[in-house]
Design an enzyme around this catalytic site. Structure first.
Site: not given
Ligand code: CA2
Length: 149
Positions: A10-11, A18, A23, A74, A77, A98, A100, A107
């Site tokens: 997602p996103n 943004r 990112y 990835n 969330a 995995e 990121h 974070r």
């Protein structure tokens, strides 16, 4: 030719538009292009998909269990929330990595825990778009070594 699924959650379709401080400026399309270029060098095909829907991500993991040799993922969330996706990764017997963009350990505390990392052979976190290409290299290296067994 062997195929690797590259899954983004997602996103991540909004990359480059943004939160560029976290990112970066690269779009997901640009990341997919660099993966395709690397895949060509490595002699494998990448099948890059993104979804904002947990069930669709699970369906794709099931779908590739016999057609692909591994997964780079990835999950955004869902990394921190989805036992269902972790179960799907464990339910198929494909090696996965995995990845990121950000360093999830540097974070907020809730990002440091991944439900899905233990279903993967390893995790690449914090290298921006290079996390994806490093993840593909790591998967191919693992497959090369496991083929020699
Ligand atoms: O660092 C990563 O790759 C993450 O998987 C990204 C996820 C985040 O929830 C994870 O903790 C770490 C979020 C992706 C959101 O992507 C956006 C892209 C552009 C604008 C807003 C969000």
């Amino acid at each position: 030719m062997d195929r690797v699924l590259v899954l983004s959650g997602p996103n991540l379709n909004l990359l480059g538009t943004r939160q560029v401080d976290i990112y970066g400026l690269a779009t997901l399309e640009a990341i997919h292009e660099s993966l395709a270029k690397l895949a060509q060098e490595l002699g494998v095909a990448v099948d890059c998909r993104q979804s904002n829907h947990e069930g669709e991500l699970i369906d794709w993991i099931h779908e590739v269990r016999e057609s692909h040799v591994g997964i780079v993922f990835n999950l955004g969330a869902y990394t921190h929330t989805s036992i269902a996706i972790a179960d799907a990764l464990r339910a198929i017997s494909l090696p996965s990595v995995e990845v990121h963009l950000s360093n999830i350990h540097a974070r907020e505390a809730f990002r440091a825990h991944s439900h899905t990392a233990s279903a993967a052979i390893g995790v690449v976190t914090g290298f921006g778009p290079a996390s994806y290409t490093l993840g593909l290299r790591a998967l191919m290296d693992y497959l090369g070594r496991s083929n020699q067994d």
